[in-house]
Design a protein around this motif. Structure first.
Motif, PDB file in Angstrom:
ATOM      1  N   LEU A  85      22.579 -20.923 -21.364  1.00  0.00           N
ATOM      2  CA  LEU A  85      23.251 -20.654 -22.538  1.00  0.00           C
ATOM      3  C   LEU A  85      22.858 -21.824 -23.699  1.00  0.00           C
ATOM      4  CD1 LEU A  85      25.489 -19.129 -24.296  1.00  0.00           C
ATOM      5  CD2 LEU A  85      27.093 -20.532 -23.426  1.00  0.00           C
ATOM      6  N   ILE A  86      22.908 -22.938 -23.279  1.00  0.00           N
ATOM      7  CA  ILE A  86      22.668 -24.016 -24.167  1.00  0.00           C
ATOM      8  C   ILE A  86      21.316 -23.960 -24.772  1.00  0.00           C
ATOM      9  CG2 ILE A  86      22.359 -26.849 -24.125  1.00  0.00           C
ATOM     10  CD1 ILE A  86      24.753 -26.917 -22.089  1.00  0.00           C
ATOM     11  N   ALA A  87      20.343 -23.688 -23.709  1.00  0.00           N
ATOM     12  CA  ALA A  87      18.902 -23.469 -24.326  1.00  0.00           C
ATOM     13  C   ALA A  87      18.715 -22.237 -25.255  1.00  0.00           C
ATOM     14  CB  ALA A  87      17.971 -23.117 -22.951  1.00  0.00           C
ATOM     15  N   GLY A  88      19.388 -21.285 -25.119  1.00  0.00           N
ATOM     16  CA  GLY A  88      19.430 -20.151 -25.846  1.00  0.00           C
ATOM     17  C   GLY A  88      20.033 -20.480 -27.336  1.00  0.00           C
ATOM     18  N   LEU A  89      21.281 -21.263 -27.333  1.00  0.00           N
ATOM     19  CA  LEU A  89      21.914 -21.656 -28.480  1.00  0.00           C
ATOM     20  C   LEU A  89      20.877 -22.779 -29.225  1.00  0.00           C
ATOM     21  CD1 LEU A  89      25.574 -22.453 -27.426  1.00  0.00           C
ATOM     22  CD2 LEU A  89      24.800 -20.355 -28.680  1.00  0.00           C
ATOM     23  N   ALA A  90      20.154 -23.553 -28.564  1.00  0.00           N
ATOM     24  CA  ALA A  90      19.093 -24.483 -29.260  1.00  0.00           C
ATOM     25  C   ALA A  90      17.948 -23.634 -29.858  1.00  0.00           C
ATOM     26  CB  ALA A  90      18.643 -25.282 -28.330  1.00  0.00           C
ATOM     27  N   SER A  91      17.631 -22.496 -29.001  1.00  0.00           N
ATOM     28  CA  SER A  91      16.524 -21.680 -29.572  1.00  0.00           C
ATOM     29  C   SER A  91      16.869 -20.896 -30.668  1.00  0.00           C
ATOM     30  CB  SER A  91      15.887 -20.895 -28.634  1.00  0.00           C
ATOM     31  OG  SER A  91      16.653 -20.107 -27.784  1.00  0.00           O
ATOM     32  N   ALA A  92      18.109 -20.654 -30.639  1.00  0.00           N
ATOM     33  CA  ALA A  92      18.628 -19.749 -32.023  1.00  0.00           C
ATOM     34  C   ALA A  92      18.555 -20.650 -33.284  1.00  0.00           C
ATOM     35  CB  ALA A  92      20.155 -19.300 -31.577  1.00  0.00           C
ATOM     36  N   LEU A  93      18.694 -21.857 -33.289  1.00  0.00           N
ATOM     37  CA  LEU A  93      18.435 -22.625 -34.453  1.00  0.00           C
ATOM     38  C   LEU A  93      16.896 -22.348 -35.055  1.00  0.00           C
ATOM     39  CD1 LEU A  93      19.752 -26.119 -33.331  1.00  0.00           C
ATOM     40  CD2 LEU A  93      21.071 -24.189 -34.439  1.00  0.00           C
ATOM     41  N   SER A  94      15.949 -22.269 -34.184  1.00  0.00           N
ATOM     42  CA  SER A  94      14.594 -22.009 -34.650  1.00  0.00           C
ATOM     43  C   SER A  94      14.553 -20.437 -35.065  1.00  0.00           C
ATOM     44  CB  SER A  94      13.549 -22.331 -33.619  1.00  0.00           C
ATOM     45  OG  SER A  94      13.719 -23.561 -33.221  1.00  0.00           O
ATOM     46  N   ALA A  95      15.384 -19.515 -34.471  1.00  0.00           N
ATOM     47  CA  ALA A  95      15.238 -18.255 -34.816  1.00  0.00           C
ATOM     48  C   ALA A  95      16.027 -17.892 -36.148  1.00  0.00           C
ATOM     49  CB  ALA A  95      16.160 -17.469 -33.733  1.00  0.00           C
ATOM     50  N   PHE A  96      17.065 -18.810 -36.640  1.00  0.00           N
ATOM     51  CA  PHE A  96      17.597 -18.577 -37.916  1.00  0.00           C
ATOM     52  C   PHE A  96      16.618 -18.866 -38.913  1.00  0.00           C
ATOM     53  CE2 PHE A  96      21.838 -19.105 -35.808  1.00  0.00           C
ATOM     54  CZ  PHE A  96      22.310 -17.660 -36.361  1.00  0.00           C
ATOM     55  N   CYS A  97      15.752 -19.935 -38.640  1.00  0.00           N
ATOM     56  CA  CYS A  97      14.859 -20.668 -39.481  1.00  0.00           C
ATOM     57  C   CYS A  97      13.865 -19.478 -39.879  1.00  0.00           C
ATOM     58  CB  CYS A  97      14.300 -21.930 -39.578  1.00  0.00           C
ATOM     59  SG  CYS A  97      15.456 -23.317 -39.108  1.00  0.00           S
ATOM     60  N   TYR A  98      13.219 -18.978 -38.758  1.00  0.00           N
ATOM     61  CA  TYR A  98      12.088 -17.884 -38.646  1.00  0.00           C
ATOM     62  C   TYR A  98      12.609 -16.933 -39.527  1.00  0.00           C
ATOM     63  CZ  TYR A  98       8.391 -19.593 -35.666  1.00  0.00           C
ATOM     64  OH  TYR A  98       7.417 -20.569 -34.981  1.00  0.00           O
ATOM     65  N   ALA A  99      13.923 -16.262 -39.139  1.00  0.00           N
ATOM     66  CA  ALA A  99      14.299 -15.129 -39.870  1.00  0.00           C
ATOM     67  C   ALA A  99      14.379 -14.945 -41.215  1.00  0.00           C
ATOM     68  CB  ALA A  99      15.698 -14.935 -39.283  1.00  0.00           C
ATOM     69  N   GLU A 100      14.801 -16.205 -41.823  1.00  0.00           N
ATOM     70  CA  GLU A 100      14.822 -16.403 -43.405  1.00  0.00           C
ATOM     71  C   GLU A 100      13.226 -16.454 -43.931  1.00  0.00           C
ATOM     72  OE1 GLU A 100      16.061 -19.039 -47.170  1.00  0.00           O
ATOM     73  OE2 GLU A 100      17.221 -19.320 -45.265  1.00  0.00           O
ATOM     74  N   LEU A 101      12.424 -17.144 -43.214  1.00  0.00           N
ATOM     75  CA  LEU A 101      11.107 -17.350 -43.629  1.00  0.00           C
ATOM     76  C   LEU A 101      10.306 -15.720 -43.581  1.00  0.00           C
ATOM     77  CD1 LEU A 101      10.201 -20.711 -42.453  1.00  0.00           C
ATOM     78  CD2 LEU A 101      10.578 -20.025 -45.048  1.00  0.00           C
ATOM     79  N   ALA A 102      10.612 -15.301 -42.412  1.00  0.00           N
ATOM     80  CA  ALA A 102      10.060 -13.905 -42.344  1.00  0.00           C
ATOM     81  C   ALA A 102      10.224 -12.703 -43.101  1.00  0.00           C
ATOM     82  CB  ALA A 102      10.193 -13.511 -40.895  1.00  0.00           C
ATOM     83  N   SER A 103      11.630 -12.786 -43.461  1.00  0.00           N
ATOM     84  CA  SER A 103      12.061 -11.882 -44.386  1.00  0.00           C
ATOM     85  C   SER A 103      11.608 -12.289 -45.969  1.00  0.00           C
ATOM     86  CB  SER A 103      13.534 -11.807 -44.386  1.00  0.00           C
ATOM     87  OG  SER A 103      14.288 -13.037 -44.828  1.00  0.00           O
ATOM     88  N   ARG A 104      11.533 -13.558 -46.390  1.00  0.00           N
ATOM     89  CA  ARG A 104      11.166 -13.980 -47.694  1.00  0.00           C
ATOM     90  C   ARG A 104       9.600 -13.748 -47.855  1.00  0.00           C
ATOM     91  NH1 ARG A 104      14.549 -16.869 -50.987  1.00  0.00           N
ATOM     92  NH2 ARG A 104      16.460 -17.372 -50.352  1.00  0.00           N
TER      93      ARG A 104
END
Length: 582
Positions: A85-104
């Motif tokens: 769970l902790i590792a998933g939350l940590a990777s979610a931080l990178s996923a949020f950044c990827y999501a914005e740049l991928a859509s822009r």
């Protein structure tokens, strides 16, 4: 897609004669330019479900069938699910950044493309080759694991046909793996047929893998309730290795979540990238985290953590309860997981080569797109041949750990790119007035001038803050100052994480470095929180996509976590390769 410009002078093809080319940035393309570009385009065939299957298939590899045993025995114990769970939350931080740049910036190339637009050509070149190395060695390592997994599915090494089994060549002392090369050739051919066919194949093998994991969860849950969950009835408690062990387990399993980069690399082939890319990244990460946690809850509950077989923890846990036949289902899931991971490793690499060739960093040969299947066939064949040669002749398991360095570098640069996009966004390609006017009118709602109501005094702390910043920070120097603040914040992260990771330093030196690094990070974070983000960010790239929340806190936390893992991994890798036992 994009246009190359000099970072300061706006010269399209200049800068190669000096060091300025290292900071030369590529302007993000607009919708109008993308639609009118005469260059051949990739086929837009991918939907939300395709992206989820690519993300899940690339993330959930055969490691889940082995990782739960190793991490539970050595780090986490019964708290393995919390580590996931902790590792998933940590990777979610990178996923949020990827999501914005991928859509822009919905173009192929993933982190390479984003870093070229936001940071510069030098960093983009480094990230591009790091990702190519990552996918090449990672794909070869996955392919080398197919033969033993298939042998286990068939009942043993002796049941694997001779021409598919590993053979030792005594003259040159290497072990060749024909099946690994054959599987890479098959998937390379599939990728050359078309992205739609590749996504369909990925969906099939991923579905089989998920069915195997669901079987483990349901059947294991039934056995656990029947036997009383003996794995949790231990005198050592739920945290036998303490909180430090659980966190160490999180750092280990963090690399089980890094497959969403493959989703971002297919951005140019998505029908509705502004909606589907963020959803595909988020949903695939959520599914993977849920499956990891449920499988770990079941496995460590069936058998005490210290009794788990580190090589076959899942099948041995079922065997302890008289279900030896379950090994066939588990091995089938492991085999399809390897196939899905291999496809996910070979899919992004040709697209990175293609974009680098478009930008002039590689020969044009790699940028050619086949008109019939609309995929970069040349790049796909070249990457397949190289990966097959590595998988056939080399034992790449030791090198597989090094590819995580490229992934962590990409995560760090993507988080930095989000900070740059918000506070000092690169210049956009000019749009026609008919397109620009609606954007300008819609962006006015974001501008919130400071309004003083009633008898509020200028001595109020909030008013004084704005007055002070308005005096020293204006449009003429804002971009320069903010750029240096982001730079010093990243330097502070590096100093802090290096001091925390290197245990060989003197205690006083470590304390001083942690103090300096922590002060730089804290001051940078406070400064970026106080000032307003640049209004030009609303016109950057394609609008209407995902917006990363909690900026600047989330990107800075992402940089901090990934930098710590990167430095720790680098020190451990150096210790392994330069140890006296080697």
């Amino acid at each position: 897609m994009g246009v190359l410009v000099d970072s300061e002078e706006g010269v399209r093809n200049g800068g190669h004669g000096s060091w300025k080319f290292l900071t030369r940035r590529k302007r993000v393309d607009s919708i109008t330019i993308s639609n009118n570009d005469s260059q051949a385009q990739l086929a837009k065939e991918l939907t939300f479900s395709n992206l989820v299957s690519i993300g899940v298939g690339s993330t959930i590899g055969c490691g889940v069938y082995v990782l739960v045993g190793t991490v539970a025995r050595e780090n986490a114990g019964p708290a393995l699910a919390i580590s996931f769970l902790i590792a998933g939350l940590a990777s979610a931080l990178s996923a949020f950044c990827y999501a914005e740049l991928a859509s822009r910036c919905p173009s192929a190339g993933s982190a390479y493309h984003y870093s070229y637009i936001c940071v510069g050509e030098g960093v983009a070149w480094l990230i591009g080759w790091a990702m190519i190395l990552e996918y090449t060695i990672g794909g070869s390592a996955v392919a080398r694991g197919i033969a033993p997994t298939l042998a286990a599915l068939l009942g043993g090494d002796n049941n694997l046909p001779f021409f598919l089994s590993r053979q030792h060549i005594p003259g040159i002392d290497i072990v060749v793996d024909p099946l690994a090369a054959i599987m890479i050739f098959i998937i390379t051919g599939l990728l050359c047929v078309g992205i739609k066919e590749s996504a369909r194949a990925q969906s099939i093998v991923t579905s089989v893998n998920i069915c195997a994991l669901v079987f483990i969860i349901l059947a294991g849950g039934y056995l656990g309730f029947k036997s009383g969950w003996v794995g949790y009835e231990l005198s050592s408690g739920y945290f036998p290795f303490g909180l430090d062990g659980m966190l160490a387990g999180s750092a280990t399993v963090f690399f089980a979540y890094i497959g969403f980069d493959a989703v971002a690399s297919t951005a140019e082939e998505v029908k509705n990238p502004q909606r589907d890319l963020p959803l595909g990244i988020g949903v695939s990460l959520f599914i993977c985290c849920g499956l990891y946690m449920l499988v770990s809850v079941v496995v460590v509950g069936l058998v005490p953590y210290y009794a788990l077989n580190p090589d076959t923890p899942v099948s041995s846990a079922f065997a302890e309860h008289g279900m030896q036949w379950a090994a066939y289902i588990i091995n089938a899931g492991a085999f399809t997981a390897l196939c899905a991971s291999l496809l996910g490793a070979l899919l992004p690499q040709p697209r990175i080569l293609m974009v680098m060739a478009r930008d002039g960093l590689l020969p044009p040969f790699f940028s050619d797109i086949n008109k019939r299947c609309q995929v970069p066939v040349n790049s796909t064949i070249v990457t397949g041949l190289i990966a097959a040669a590595l998988a056939f002749t080399m034992e790449v398991s030791e090198l597989a750990g090094m590819v995580s360095v490229g992934t962590l570098l990409a995560f760090i640069v993507v988080a930095i790119s989000v900070l740059i996009l918000r506070y000092i966004p690169p210049e956009e390609v000019p749009l026609p007035p008919s397109v620009q006017e609606p954007i300008d009118s819609s962006s006015t709602r974001y501008k919130k001038p400071l309004v003083v109501k009633g008898d509020v005094s200028l001595d109020d702390p909030l008013i004084a803050k704005h007055v002070a910043f308005g005096k020293y920070l204006h449009e003429g120097n804002k971009r320069c100052i903010v750029g240096w603040v982001i730079t010093f914040t990243c330097v502070g992260v590096f100093v802090l994480t290096y001091a925390a990771s290197d245990l060989t330093l003197l205690s006083s030196v470590r304390t001083a470095m942690c103090g300096v690094g922590g002060a730089l990070v804290l001051c940078g974070l406070v400064f970026l929180t106080i000032i307003d983000q640049d209004d030009a960010r609303h016109n950057f790239g394609h609008s209407g996509g995902f917006i990363c929340p909690f900026v600047p806190l989330l990107p800075v936390a992402c940089i901090l976590i990934n930098s710590y893992l990167l430095i720790s991994l680098g020190l451990n890798t150096l210790a392994v390769f330069y140890s006296p036992q080697r």
